[in-house]
Write an enzyme that holds these catalytic residues in place. Structure first.
Site, PDB file in Angstrom:
ATOM      1  N   LYS A  32      -0.990  38.252  34.257  1.00  0.00           N
ATOM      2  CA  LYS A  32      -1.563  37.050  33.657  1.00  0.00           C
ATOM      3  C   LYS A  32      -2.869  36.657  34.345  1.00  0.00           C
ATOM      4  CE  LYS A  32      -2.093  33.412  31.112  1.00  0.00           C
ATOM      5  NZ  LYS A  32      -1.216  32.229  31.104  1.00  0.00           N
TER       6      LYS A  32
ATOM      7  N   THR B  10       0.893  29.792  34.933  1.00  0.00           N
ATOM      8  CA  THR B  10       0.031  30.757  35.613  1.00  0.00           C
ATOM      9  C   THR B  10      -0.015  30.395  37.093  1.00  0.00           C
ATOM     10  OG1 THR B  10      -1.322  31.018  33.625  1.00  0.00           O
ATOM     11  CG2 THR B  10      -2.288  31.729  35.709  1.00  0.00           C
TER      12      THR B  10
ATOM     13  N   LYS C 285      -8.411  25.944  37.979  1.00  0.00           N
ATOM     14  CA  LYS C 285      -7.206  26.402  38.684  1.00  0.00           C
ATOM     15  C   LYS C 285      -7.083  27.923  38.632  1.00  0.00           C
ATOM     16  CE  LYS C 285      -3.265  26.197  36.460  1.00  0.00           C
ATOM     17  NZ  LYS C 285      -2.635  27.549  36.352  1.00  0.00           N
TER      18      LYS C 285
END
Length: 304
Positions: free
Chosen positions: A176, A100, A244
């Site tokens: 995503k 990702t 993140k």
């Protein structure tokens, strides 16, 4: 190439990458792999794969390389460092990039691969370790027709569903990151709800039973609350993954002058949990943080 045997490397043999490698082996492919941890490499060898001594060694003459690392920086290093995979791959090979990352980073990596004659499929995935091991992941992929065709033997073995979302890198990454916004918010909400139920004096196992049969359920509530009920915070997916990923969401929102107040609240919950020393623990750990702050009791955490 569908149905034939391909030489495939998997770089990054965590819970997702190792499951993907096992699915590839089960489909009859020749699989090599590399990870920074000896335990992961040994697990691949035990499953029947070849343990590489470096990313380049694992990718030597591979037609397909799946890169299953944490972020864009790790992906760049695996691809282009001195022992990176791009120079080692078979001519015309394809990189399946699964981390990702921000869409701009995926675009830049795709362009660099193209400059060196390597196809690049921007293909982050969803589904968790169980579906990785059963070959039923969902891939949100974008790239050229040539990249999709070259990657097809691996995708057929690893995926339950492949969404072909566009012809250039960055589109898959965008899909995503929308998924991760929802996933992070739903986990944070599940942790808040189950601890709130405990504060109300309810049997949280019964709450789980009722909510999973009711309109308030979500996939994340159904999947993560059992970790809390079992006191099992061994990381299936870690808190730091969402610091993140929701951080990327926040960065994009700021760059686009787009308000994301709910995602921002979820990000703060994960950041507080990481700051409390649980960053590498399961992403259901915000429930433990809330319990510590409010003095409620949850099932005791298991020790390793």
């Amino acid at each position: 190439m569908a149905g034939s045997t391909s030489k495939i490397a998997v770089i990054g043999l965590g819970s997702m990458g190792l499951g993907m490698a096992r699915s590839l082996l089960r489909a009859g492919h020749e699989v090599s792999g590399y990870d920074v941890t000896a335990v992961a490499i040994a697990a691949l060898a035990e499953a029947g794969g070849r343990a590489g001594t470096s990313p380049a060694d694992a990718a030597a003459d591979a037609q397909i390389v799946a890169v299953v690392v944490v972020n864009a920086a790790q992906t760049e290093a695996v691809l282009f460092a001195a022992d990176g995979i791009v120079p080692a791959m078979a001519p015309g090979g394809v990189v399946i990039s699964c981390a990702t990352m921000a869409p701009a980073a995926a675009k830049a990596l795709g362009a660099r691969c193209a400059e060196q004659g390597v196809l690049y499929l921007d293909a982050p995935m969803s589904g968790g370790a169980v579906r990785a091991g059963s070959g039923e992941l969902t891939f949100m992929a974008s790239g050229t027709d040539e990249a999709f065709a070259a990657a097809r033997p691996a995708l057929d073995a690893m995926a339950g569903k492949v969404y072909e979302l566009g012809d250039e890198a960055g589109i898959g990454a965008s899909f995503k990151i929308v998924n991760q916004l929802l996933a992070g918010v739903h986990i944070a909400a599940a942790c808040e709800a189950i601890t709130f139920a405990s504060k109300l004096g309810l049997d949280i196992a019964k709450v789980y039973e009722v909510i999973t049969a009711s309109a308030g359920n979500s996939w994340m509530f159904e999947n993560r609350v059992p970790h809390i009920l079992d006191g099992d915070y061994a990381p299936k997916s870690a808190v730091n993954i969402f610091t993140k990923d929701l951080g990327i969401v926040s960065d994009i929102g700021r760059a686009e002058t787009f308000p994301l107040p709910i995602a921002a609240s979820a990000l703060q919950m994960f950041l507080m949990t990481a700051a409390a020393g649980m960053g590498r623990d399961d992403d259901s750990s915000p429930a433990r943080l809330i319990a510590q702050i409010t003095g409620i009791d949850l099932p005791p955490a298991k020790t390793a």
